[in-house]
Design a protein around this motif. Structure first.
Motif, PDB file in Angstrom:
ATOM      1  N   ALA A 120       0.807  -1.224   0.000  1.00  0.00           N
ATOM      2  CA  ALA A 120       0.000   0.000   0.000  1.00  0.00           C
ATOM      3  C   ALA A 120       0.837   1.270   0.000  1.00  0.00           C
ATOM      4  O   ALA A 120       0.279   2.376  -0.128  1.00  0.00           O
ATOM      5  N   HIS A 121       2.134   1.168   0.132  1.00  0.00           N
ATOM      6  CA  HIS A 121       2.957   2.366   0.281  1.00  0.00           C
ATOM      7  C   HIS A 121       2.971   3.216  -0.988  1.00  0.00           C
ATOM      8  O   HIS A 121       2.835   4.444  -0.930  1.00  0.00           O
ATOM      9  N   ASP A 122       3.157   2.588  -2.146  1.00  0.00           N
ATOM     10  CA  ASP A 122       3.110   3.348  -3.400  1.00  0.00           C
ATOM     11  C   ASP A 122       1.722   3.931  -3.626  1.00  0.00           C
ATOM     12  O   ASP A 122       1.571   5.038  -4.158  1.00  0.00           O
ATOM     13  N   CYS A 123       0.696   3.183  -3.246  1.00  0.00           N
ATOM     14  CA  CYS A 123      -0.678   3.676  -3.355  1.00  0.00           C
ATOM     15  C   CYS A 123      -0.846   4.937  -2.520  1.00  0.00           C
ATOM     16  O   CYS A 123      -1.486   5.903  -2.950  1.00  0.00           O
ATOM     17  N   LEU A 124      -0.262   4.949  -1.333  1.00  0.00           N
ATOM     18  CA  LEU A 124      -0.327   6.119  -0.460  1.00  0.00           C
ATOM     19  C   LEU A 124       0.374   7.316  -1.087  1.00  0.00           C
ATOM     20  O   LEU A 124      -0.143   8.447  -1.056  1.00  0.00           O
ATOM     21  N   VAL A 125       1.523   7.084  -1.683  1.00  0.00           N
ATOM     22  CA  VAL A 125       2.271   8.168  -2.327  1.00  0.00           C
ATOM     23  C   VAL A 125       1.437   8.805  -3.434  1.00  0.00           C
ATOM     24  O   VAL A 125       1.279  10.041  -3.496  1.00  0.00           O
ATOM     25  N   TYR A 126       0.872   7.980  -4.316  1.00  0.00           N
ATOM     26  CA  TYR A 126       0.109   8.530  -5.441  1.00  0.00           C
ATOM     27  C   TYR A 126      -1.234   9.098  -4.987  1.00  0.00           C
ATOM     28  O   TYR A 126      -1.772  10.005  -5.624  1.00  0.00           O
ATOM     29  N   GLY A 127      -1.781   8.579  -3.887  1.00  0.00           N
ATOM     30  CA  GLY A 127      -3.008   9.155  -3.348  1.00  0.00           C
ATOM     31  C   GLY A 127      -2.794  10.573  -2.858  1.00  0.00           C
ATOM     32  O   GLY A 127      -3.629  11.458  -3.071  1.00  0.00           O
ATOM     33  N   VAL A 128      -1.670  10.811  -2.197  1.00  0.00           N
ATOM     34  CA  VAL A 128      -1.337  12.164  -1.739  1.00  0.00           C
ATOM     35  C   VAL A 128      -1.108  13.082  -2.934  1.00  0.00           C
ATOM     36  O   VAL A 128      -1.587  14.230  -2.959  1.00  0.00           O
ATOM     37  N   LEU A 129      -0.393  12.601  -3.939  1.00  0.00           N
ATOM     38  CA  LEU A 129      -0.146  13.417  -5.130  1.00  0.00           C
ATOM     39  C   LEU A 129      -1.447  13.741  -5.858  1.00  0.00           C
ATOM     40  O   LEU A 129      -1.637  14.862  -6.356  1.00  0.00           O
ATOM     41  N   MET A 130      -2.357  12.782  -5.920  1.00  0.00           N
ATOM     42  CA  MET A 130      -3.660  13.028  -6.552  1.00  0.00           C
ATOM     43  C   MET A 130      -4.442  14.101  -5.788  1.00  0.00           C
ATOM     44  O   MET A 130      -4.987  15.038  -6.394  1.00  0.00           O
ATOM     45  N   THR A 131      -4.477  13.978  -4.471  1.00  0.00           N
ATOM     46  CA  THR A 131      -5.212  14.947  -3.654  1.00  0.00           C
ATOM     47  C   THR A 131      -4.605  16.333  -3.765  1.00  0.00           C
ATOM     48  O   THR A 131      -5.323  17.330  -3.859  1.00  0.00           O
ATOM     49  N   ARG A 132      -3.287  16.391  -3.760  1.00  0.00           N
ATOM     50  CA  ARG A 132      -2.616  17.687  -3.879  1.00  0.00           C
ATOM     51  C   ARG A 132      -2.870  18.305  -5.249  1.00  0.00           C
ATOM     52  O   ARG A 132      -3.038  19.525  -5.366  1.00  0.00           O
ATOM     53  N   SER A 133      -2.918  17.490  -6.287  1.00  0.00           N
ATOM     54  CA  SER A 133      -3.209  18.010  -7.629  1.00  0.00           C
ATOM     55  C   SER A 133      -4.603  18.621  -7.680  1.00  0.00           C
ATOM     56  O   SER A 133      -4.815  19.649  -8.331  1.00  0.00           O
ATOM     57  N   VAL A 134      -5.553  17.995  -6.991  1.00  0.00           N
ATOM     58  CA  VAL A 134      -6.910  18.549  -6.928  1.00  0.00           C
ATOM     59  C   VAL A 134      -6.890  19.902  -6.223  1.00  0.00           C
ATOM     60  O   VAL A 134      -7.519  20.868  -6.663  1.00  0.00           O
ATOM     61  N   GLN A 135      -6.139  19.984  -5.122  1.00  0.00           N
ATOM     62  CA  GLN A 135      -6.043  21.253  -4.394  1.00  0.00           C
ATOM     63  C   GLN A 135      -5.428  22.353  -5.258  1.00  0.00           C
ATOM     64  O   GLN A 135      -5.866  23.501  -5.202  1.00  0.00           O
ATOM     65  N   MET A 136      -4.423  21.985  -6.055  1.00  0.00           N
ATOM     66  CA  MET A 136      -3.704  22.962  -6.878  1.00  0.00           C
ATOM     67  C   MET A 136      -4.353  23.170  -8.245  1.00  0.00           C
ATOM     68  O   MET A 136      -3.866  23.948  -9.057  1.00  0.00           O
ATOM     69  N   ARG A 137      -5.449  22.430  -8.514  1.00  0.00           N
ATOM     70  CA  ARG A 137      -6.158  22.519  -9.800  1.00  0.00           C
ATOM     71  C   ARG A 137      -5.228  22.228 -10.970  1.00  0.00           C
ATOM     72  O   ARG A 137      -5.287  22.871 -12.031  1.00  0.00           O
ATOM     73  N   ASP A 138      -4.390  21.238 -10.770  1.00  0.00           N
ATOM     74  CA  ASP A 138      -3.451  20.780 -11.801  1.00  0.00           C
ATOM     75  C   ASP A 138      -4.138  19.661 -12.578  1.00  0.00           C
ATOM     76  O   ASP A 138      -4.121  18.500 -12.169  1.00  0.00           O
ATOM     77  N   GLN A 139      -4.737  19.988 -13.717  1.00  0.00           N
ATOM     78  CA  GLN A 139      -5.529  19.015 -14.461  1.00  0.00           C
ATOM     79  C   GLN A 139      -4.693  17.841 -14.965  1.00  0.00           C
ATOM     80  O   GLN A 139      -5.124  16.689 -14.914  1.00  0.00           O
ATOM     81  N   ALA A 140      -3.492  18.124 -15.431  1.00  0.00           N
ATOM     82  CA  ALA A 140      -2.626  17.042 -15.912  1.00  0.00           C
ATOM     83  C   ALA A 140      -2.248  16.125 -14.755  1.00  0.00           C
ATOM     84  O   ALA A 140      -2.229  14.892 -14.893  1.00  0.00           O
ATOM     85  N   GLY A 141      -1.962  16.709 -13.604  1.00  0.00           N
ATOM     86  CA  GLY A 141      -1.609  15.917 -12.434  1.00  0.00           C
ATOM     87  C   GLY A 141      -2.775  15.083 -11.938  1.00  0.00           C
ATOM     88  O   GLY A 141      -2.597  13.925 -11.547  1.00  0.00           O
ATOM     89  N   ILE A 142      -3.960  15.655 -11.959  1.00  0.00           N
ATOM     90  CA  ILE A 142      -5.156  14.914 -11.530  1.00  0.00           C
ATOM     91  C   ILE A 142      -5.330  13.663 -12.373  1.00  0.00           C
ATOM     92  O   ILE A 142      -5.559  12.566 -11.855  1.00  0.00           O
ATOM     93  N   GLN A 143      -5.221  13.824 -13.698  1.00  0.00           N
ATOM     94  CA  GLN A 143      -5.406  12.691 -14.598  1.00  0.00           C
ATOM     95  C   GLN A 143      -4.325  11.630 -14.399  1.00  0.00           C
ATOM     96  O   GLN A 143      -4.614  10.429 -14.297  1.00  0.00           O
ATOM     97  N   LEU A 144      -3.071  12.046 -14.318  1.00  0.00           N
ATOM     98  CA  LEU A 144      -1.957  11.109 -14.189  1.00  0.00           C
ATOM     99  C   LEU A 144      -1.976  10.385 -12.838  1.00  0.00           C
ATOM    100  O   LEU A 144      -1.942   9.149 -12.778  1.00  0.00           O
ATOM    101  N   TYR A 145      -2.054  11.154 -11.760  1.00  0.00           N
ATOM    102  CA  TYR A 145      -1.942  10.553 -10.432  1.00  0.00           C
ATOM    103  C   TYR A 145      -3.188   9.763 -10.049  1.00  0.00           C
ATOM    104  O   TYR A 145      -3.099   8.779  -9.305  1.00  0.00           O
ATOM    105  N   SER A 146      -4.355  10.166 -10.563  1.00  0.00           N
ATOM    106  CA  SER A 146      -5.574   9.406 -10.285  1.00  0.00           C
ATOM    107  C   SER A 146      -5.485   8.013 -10.895  1.00  0.00           C
ATOM    108  O   SER A 146      -5.870   7.018 -10.268  1.00  0.00           O
ATOM    109  N   MET A 147      -4.973   7.942 -12.121  1.00  0.00           N
ATOM    110  CA  MET A 147      -4.830   6.659 -12.789  1.00  0.00           C
ATOM    111  C   MET A 147      -3.853   5.757 -12.026  1.00  0.00           C
ATOM    112  O   MET A 147      -4.132   4.572 -11.799  1.00  0.00           O
ATOM    113  N   GLU A 148      -2.731   6.321 -11.598  1.00  0.00           N
ATOM    114  CA  GLU A 148      -1.735   5.539 -10.860  1.00  0.00           C
ATOM    115  C   GLU A 148      -2.287   5.114  -9.494  1.00  0.00           C
ATOM    116  O   GLU A 148      -2.043   3.986  -9.039  1.00  0.00           O
ATOM    117  N   TYR A 149      -3.017   5.999  -8.841  1.00  0.00           N
ATOM    118  CA  TYR A 149      -3.592   5.689  -7.526  1.00  0.00           C
ATOM    119  C   TYR A 149      -4.617   4.566  -7.617  1.00  0.00           C
ATOM    120  O   TYR A 149      -4.585   3.617  -6.831  1.00  0.00           O
TER     121      TYR A 149
END
Length: 216
Positions: A168-197
């Motif tokens: 679950a550790h990698d899942c946790l890393v990408y989950g944080v990155l996905m959430t942070r991308s949502v906060q920062m309104r980074d559309q490319a990051g949301i798409q990339l990190y959501s898929m990895e998560y």
């Protein structure tokens, strides 16, 4: 991985999300890490563990910290923890105990909701770590405990090991990155990190099912 190692990996993979002027909260990453770890545990039932509660004289109602699906309730008798008979709160045997006041050891216990418990009769004394609860849990704010069930102060918080299984550790890393991308309104990051998560979350669910930890 430890909390420090997870944070380092997150900053390496998502440096543009955390190392700029917008990242002014010194506790922001810690809060995201804790919340996402809790969310992964609740979503997959991948973490099984125990917590200890102190009893209060004449108090019959307690809440299980971090445990959201209780599977075992034990009461300390002498030096041993013995399982307390768990009944439905609407059962007749529980009704018959409702007016009983206190006893050194409760006869039955009922679970209300997901993690609220009620002993009958109520314990009649204060016992440190008098109740042990086992079940499906989330890591919570404290990641590493000592043998007595309290926070392990011998190890700095940053060096506490993540209690989630390694898968679950990698899942946790990408989950944080996905959430942070949502906060920062980074559309490319949301798409990339959501898929990895989501892909890694499926791996965690498969682990929980394979090792029979997934709750029914």
């Amino acid at each position: 991985m430890t909390r420090a190692q997870l944070k380092q990996r997150i900053r390496v993979l998502g440096g543009h999300l955390f190392n700029g002027m917008a990242d002014q909260d010194p506790f922001g990453l810690d809060l995201l890490l804790i919340e996402m770890a809790n969310q992964i545990a609740r979503s997959t039932d991948c973490l099984v563990g125990r917590r200890y509660l102190d009893t209060v004289a004449d108090e019959d109602e307690y809440c299980a910290p971090d445990i959201y699906k209780i599977r075992g309730i034990y009461f300390l008798e002498g030096s041993d923890y013995n399982r307390v008979r768990q009944v439905n709160w609407s059962a007749r045997i529980f009704d018959s105990q409702r007016n009983n006041t206190t006893a050194s050891v409760p006869d039955v216990v009922a679970v209300y909701g997901m993690n609220r418990i009620r002993f009958k009769p109520a314990p009649d004394s204060v016992i440190t770590s008098g109740v042990m609860l086992e079940g499906f849990m989330q890591p919570g704010d404290i990641w590493q405990y000592n043998s007595s069930g309290t926070i392990d102060t011998s190890v700095p918080t940053e060096d506490h090991e993540c209690p989630l299984p390694n898968v679950a550790h990698d899942c946790l890393v990408y989950g944080v990155l996905m959430t942070r991308s949502v906060q920062m309104r980074d559309q490319a990051g949301i798409q990339l990190y959501s898929m990895e998560y989501q892909r890694r979350l499926g791996d965690v669910e498969a682990y929980a099912a394979t090792y029979h930890t997934r709750a029914v």
